[in-house]
Design a protein around this motif. Structure first.
Motif, PDB file in Angstrom:
ATOM      1  N   THR A 319       0.842  -1.188   0.000  1.00  0.00           N
ATOM      2  CA  THR A 319       0.000   0.000   0.000  1.00  0.00           C
ATOM      3  C   THR A 319       0.881   1.241   0.000  1.00  0.00           C
ATOM      4  OG1 THR A 319      -1.855   1.090   1.127  1.00  0.00           O
ATOM      5  CG2 THR A 319      -0.175   0.086   2.532  1.00  0.00           C
ATOM      6  N   GLY A 325      -3.449   3.830  -3.253  1.00  0.00           N
ATOM      7  CA  GLY A 325      -4.276   2.706  -2.838  1.00  0.00           C
ATOM      8  C   GLY A 325      -3.440   1.498  -2.478  1.00  0.00           C
ATOM      9  N   SER A 326      -3.911   0.294  -2.820  1.00  0.00           N
ATOM     10  CA  SER A 326      -3.260  -0.939  -2.379  1.00  0.00           C
ATOM     11  C   SER A 326      -3.290  -1.992  -3.471  1.00  0.00           C
ATOM     12  CB  SER A 326      -3.952  -1.482  -1.125  1.00  0.00           C
ATOM     13  OG  SER A 326      -3.947  -0.538  -0.091  1.00  0.00           O
ATOM     14  N   ASP A 344      -5.368  -8.373  -6.833  1.00  0.00           N
ATOM     15  CA  ASP A 344      -6.336  -7.293  -6.729  1.00  0.00           C
ATOM     16  C   ASP A 344      -5.593  -5.965  -6.593  1.00  0.00           C
ATOM     17  OD1 ASP A 344      -8.745  -6.018  -6.650  1.00  0.00           O
ATOM     18  OD2 ASP A 344      -9.415  -6.846  -4.739  1.00  0.00           O
ATOM     19  N   GLU A 345      -6.202  -4.911  -7.095  1.00  0.00           N
ATOM     20  CA  GLU A 345      -5.690  -3.562  -6.946  1.00  0.00           C
ATOM     21  C   GLU A 345      -6.878  -2.634  -6.831  1.00  0.00           C
ATOM     22  OE1 GLU A 345      -2.534  -0.453  -9.053  1.00  0.00           O
ATOM     23  OE2 GLU A 345      -3.322  -2.149 -10.198  1.00  0.00           O
ATOM     24  N   TYR A 346      -6.799  -1.665  -5.899  1.00  0.00           N
ATOM     25  CA  TYR A 346      -7.968  -0.825  -5.672  1.00  0.00           C
ATOM     26  C   TYR A 346      -7.573   0.536  -5.108  1.00  0.00           C
ATOM     27  CZ  TYR A 346      -7.270  -2.767  -0.964  1.00  0.00           C
ATOM     28  OH  TYR A 346      -6.725  -3.163   0.235  1.00  0.00           O
ATOM     29  N   LYS A 349     -10.262   4.422  -1.158  1.00  0.00           N
ATOM     30  CA  LYS A 349     -11.611   4.463  -0.601  1.00  0.00           C
ATOM     31  C   LYS A 349     -12.302   3.104  -0.648  1.00  0.00           C
ATOM     32  CE  LYS A 349     -13.711   5.878  -4.990  1.00  0.00           C
ATOM     33  NZ  LYS A 349     -14.430   4.605  -5.228  1.00  0.00           N
ATOM     34  N   ASP A 350     -11.673   2.135  -1.334  1.00  0.00           N
ATOM     35  CA  ASP A 350     -12.341   0.848  -1.565  1.00  0.00           C
ATOM     36  C   ASP A 350     -11.846  -0.290  -0.672  1.00  0.00           C
ATOM     37  OD1 ASP A 350     -13.930   1.930  -3.585  1.00  0.00           O
ATOM     38  OD2 ASP A 350     -12.385   1.606  -5.095  1.00  0.00           O
ATOM     39  N   GLY A 351     -10.919  -0.025   0.244  1.00  0.00           N
ATOM     40  CA  GLY A 351     -10.432  -1.092   1.110  1.00  0.00           C
ATOM     41  C   GLY A 351      -9.246  -0.604   1.925  1.00  0.00           C
ATOM     42  N   ASN A 388      -9.212 -10.773   1.430  1.00  0.00           N
ATOM     43  CA  ASN A 388     -10.109  -9.800   0.826  1.00  0.00           C
ATOM     44  C   ASN A 388      -9.968  -8.463   1.560  1.00  0.00           C
ATOM     45  OD1 ASN A 388     -12.067  -8.445  -0.589  1.00  0.00           O
ATOM     46  ND2 ASN A 388     -13.793  -9.543   0.323  1.00  0.00           N
ATOM     47  N   LYS A 390     -10.468  -5.588   0.705  1.00  0.00           N
ATOM     48  CA  LYS A 390     -11.465  -4.565   0.384  1.00  0.00           C
ATOM     49  C   LYS A 390     -12.688  -4.651   1.297  1.00  0.00           C
ATOM     50  CE  LYS A 390     -11.844  -5.359  -4.085  1.00  0.00           C
ATOM     51  NZ  LYS A 390     -12.183  -5.182  -5.527  1.00  0.00           N
ATOM     52  N   GLU A 391     -12.836  -5.761   1.987  1.00  0.00           N
ATOM     53  CA  GLU A 391     -13.981  -5.927   2.890  1.00  0.00           C
ATOM     54  C   GLU A 391     -13.566  -5.577   4.314  1.00  0.00           C
ATOM     55  OE1 GLU A 391     -16.936  -9.436   4.590  1.00  0.00           O
ATOM     56  OE2 GLU A 391     -16.002  -9.669   2.611  1.00  0.00           O
TER      57      GLU A 391
END
Length: 475
Positions: A319, A325-326, A344-346, A349-351, A388, A390-391
Motif C-alpha cells: 500500500t 491505494g493498495s 487485486d488492486e484498488y 476508498k475501496d479497502g 479480501n 477490500k472488505e
C-alpha cells in the motif's frame, strides 16, 4: 484621407489583429514553468552537488552510567519485522488518575526518526541543525542520560523534518542511514567507527523526496541496503566493510521510503523491497545470493513509504499514499523458480490502505489506519482479512480517527499514536474495536510519526521535536 488609404489601413489593422489572435491561441505561456511536485520543495542541493562527507568523523563521550536491562528492540518493526512485541512483560491497560509515568523527555532535531534498543540503551539518529551534522546518539533507556554520540557534517535543509530512519542494532554492531543516504556502521558498545558508505557517491542514486526513509537491516552480521541507482541492493560485512554482493538494477528503479523486508517462501530466503518503479525480491543466501529472484512492474508509484507485508501463504500486501491505494499479489514457486501475479488492486476508498505506516498482521488479520482519501473510513483504524482487504471487518468509527502516526501490538494491546501526541490503547480483536485508554502524552505535539520502540516495559515515542519515554510496566 482617400478611400484607398482607408482601405489599406483597415486591411493592415485586420492582418495585424489576425496574426495577434493566431499567436495568442497557439502560444504556450507555461513552456518555461517547472511543475511543482509534492515533496520536491527544499530538497537541498539535489544530486548535482554531492558534498564530500567524512562519515563518522565526530565523536563525543559524556557518561558511562546506565541501568543494564534484558530486552531489545533491534530494528524497524522489531526483531521479527512484524511490529508485534513478544515480551512477556505485563503492560498497563490505562494510566489512572496519576496519568502516564513519563520517565524522561528529550528535545531532538526536527524529524521522524525512531529508536532501536539494546538491553538498557536506546540509539537514535538525530540531525543537529546548529552543528549541521547527523549524529547517532546513545541514551540510557531508564533515565535519558546521553552516553555518547558519533556523527558527521552534512548540509541538510528542513523539508518537513530531516531524520526519518531507525538504526539496526545487534550485540556487536549498529548501522544507520542518514537523510542523504550516508550509511554508518559502528561498534554498538563503544561507538567506535567500523565503516561508512556514501550511497549517492557510490551508486549515483537519487535521494528520495523528503530524504531517506529506508531503515537498514542487519542479517547475520551483514548490512542490507537498497541503494537504487547503478545497483539495486548491496550486502556489506559489518565487521570489515567488504561488499559481499551487489544486485544489478537494469531498469533503473529508484530508492523509495520503503524498507527491505526478509521473507522465507518456497524454500528460499529473500529480501523483498518496493522501490520506485516496481517490486522485487533478492536472494538472501545460496550461490545466487544478491540476484533477483522475481520482480514486477505492476506496483509502480512515485511515493512509497509502507513496507511490503509478506504473508505465510505467499501473498504480499502493498500500500502507499497520495492516491496510490493498495495491491494484493500472489507469489508462487515451482522447482525453484518464482512467479508473481496481481490478485487485486484498488483505490484507497475501496479497502485497506495506508499512507505512511505499514499494516500489522495479527491473528490472520491486517490492521491499519486509513489515509485521508480513504472515503467514509478516512483516518480510522480498520481490520480486514488479507484474502479480501477490500472488505472491512470493522473500523474504529468516526469518533475514533487517527493520523499518520505509528501503531503496534504488545502484551495483547494495540498502541496508537496520533499526530498531536495523543496515545490510544486498544484491545486487538478480529470482531470489533475496543478502546481502553486515550491520553495526551506530548503537549502541543506535532507530526508524531516515528515508529514505536519497546523493551522491558519502556515505550519510546516522539513527535517532530521531542522524544518521550513512558514506563508501561504494571506496578
Amino acid at each position: 484621407m482617400t478611400k484607398r488609404t482607408i482601405n489599406i489601413i483597415l486591411i493592415l489593422t485586420g492582418t495585424i489583429g489576425f496574426v495577434t489572435v493566431f499567436w495568442w491561441l497557439n502560444a504556450d505561456p507555461t513552456k518555461d514553468f517547472i511543475v511543482n511536485l509534492e515533496g520536491a520543495d527544499n530538497r537541498g542541493e539535489g544530486n548535482a552537488f554531492v558534498q564530500e562527507v567524512a562519515i563518522g568523523e565526530h565523536f563525543e563521550s559524556f557518561s558511562e552510567d546506565f541501568t543494564p536491562l534484558t530486552e531489545t528492540w533491534t530494528n524497524f518493526r522489531g526483531a521479527d519485522f512484524d511490529n508485534i512485541s513478544k515480551s512477556p512483560v505485563k503492560l498497563v491497560d490505562g494510566f489512572g488518575i496519576e496519568g502516564p509515568d513519563i520517565k524522561w523527555s528529550m528535545e531532538l532535531g526536527e524529524g521522524h526518526s525512531g529508536a532501536a534498543i539494546w538491553k538498557g540503551l536506546a540509539y537514535i539518529l538525530d540531525y543537529d541543525e546548529e552543528e549541521r551534522a547527523d549524529f547517532l546518539r546513545c541514551i540510557s533507556l531508564t533515565d535519558g542520560t546521553e552516553l555518547w554520540k558519533r556523527g558527521y557534517d552534512v548540509a541538510i535543509k528542513r523539508n518537513h523534518g530531516m531524520s526519518r530512519t531507525i538504526p539496526a542494532v545487534t550485540e556487536d554492531y549498529i548501522v544507520t542511514i542518514g537523510p542523504k543516504c550516508h550509511v554508518m556502521c559502528l561498534d554498538r558498545e563503544t561507538g567506535e567507527m567500523r565503516w561508512g558508505l556514501d550511497v549517492v557517491k557510490e551508486y549515483q542514486n537519487e535521494i528520495p523526496f523528503w530524504y531517506t526513509g529506508q531503515c537498514p537491516l542487519i542479517d547475520n552480521g551483514v548490512a542490507i541496503i537498497a541503494t537504487g541507482g547503478s545497483k539495486m541492493m548491496v550486502a556489506v560485512d559489518c565487521e570489515t566493510g567488504e561488499k559481499l554482493w551487489e544486485t544489478p538494477n537494469p531498469k533503473g528503479w529508484k530508492m523509495s521510503h520503503s524498507s527491505v523486508m526478509p521473507f522465507t517462501f518456497g524454500g528460499r530466503k529473500m529480501y523483498v523491497y518496493s522501490p520506485v518503479g516496481g517490486m522485487l525480491a533478492v536472494a538472501a543466501d545460496g550461490p545466487d545470493a544478491g540476484q533477483i529472484l522475481w520482480e514486477t512492474s505492476a506496483w509502480n508509484h512515485s511515493v512509497v513509504a509502507p513496507s511490503p507485508v509478506c504473508l505465510p501463504d505467499g501473498k504480499i500486501f502493498m500500500t502507499a499514499g497520495y492516491g496510490a491505494g493498495s495491491m494484493l499479489l500472489q507469489l508462487s514457486e515451482n522447482n525453484g523458480a518464482f512467479t508473481i501475479e496481481t490478485l487485486d488492486e484498488y483505490a484507497p476508498k475501496d479497502g485497506l490502505a495506508c499512507e505512511q505506516q505499514t499494516p500489522v498482521l495479527w491473528n490472520d488479520h491486517l490492521f491499519g489506519i486509513m489515509p485521508k482519501d480513504g472515503g467514509a473510513n478516512r483516518n480510522q483504524l480498520v481490520c480486514v482479512h488479507p484474502n479480501n482487504p477490500k472488505e472491512i471487518v470493522w473500523s474504529s468509527g468516526k469518533e475514533s480517527r487517527f493520523g499518520l502516526g505509528p501503531y503496534f501490538i504488545a502484551d495483547n494491546k494495540m498502541f496508537i499514536l496520533s499526530d498531536d501526541g495523543t496515545l490510544t490503547i486498544a484491545r486487538p480483536s478480529v470482531e470489533k474495536y475496543i478502546q481502553l485508554e486515550q491520553v495526551k502524552i506530548i503537549e502541543n505535539g506535532h507530526d508524531a510519526w516515528a515508529p514505536f520502540a519497546l523493551a522491558d516495559g519502556y515505550l519510546l515515542l516522539r513527535d517532530s521535536k521531542t522524544m518521550v519515554c513512558i514506563d508501561l510496566n504494571v506496578k
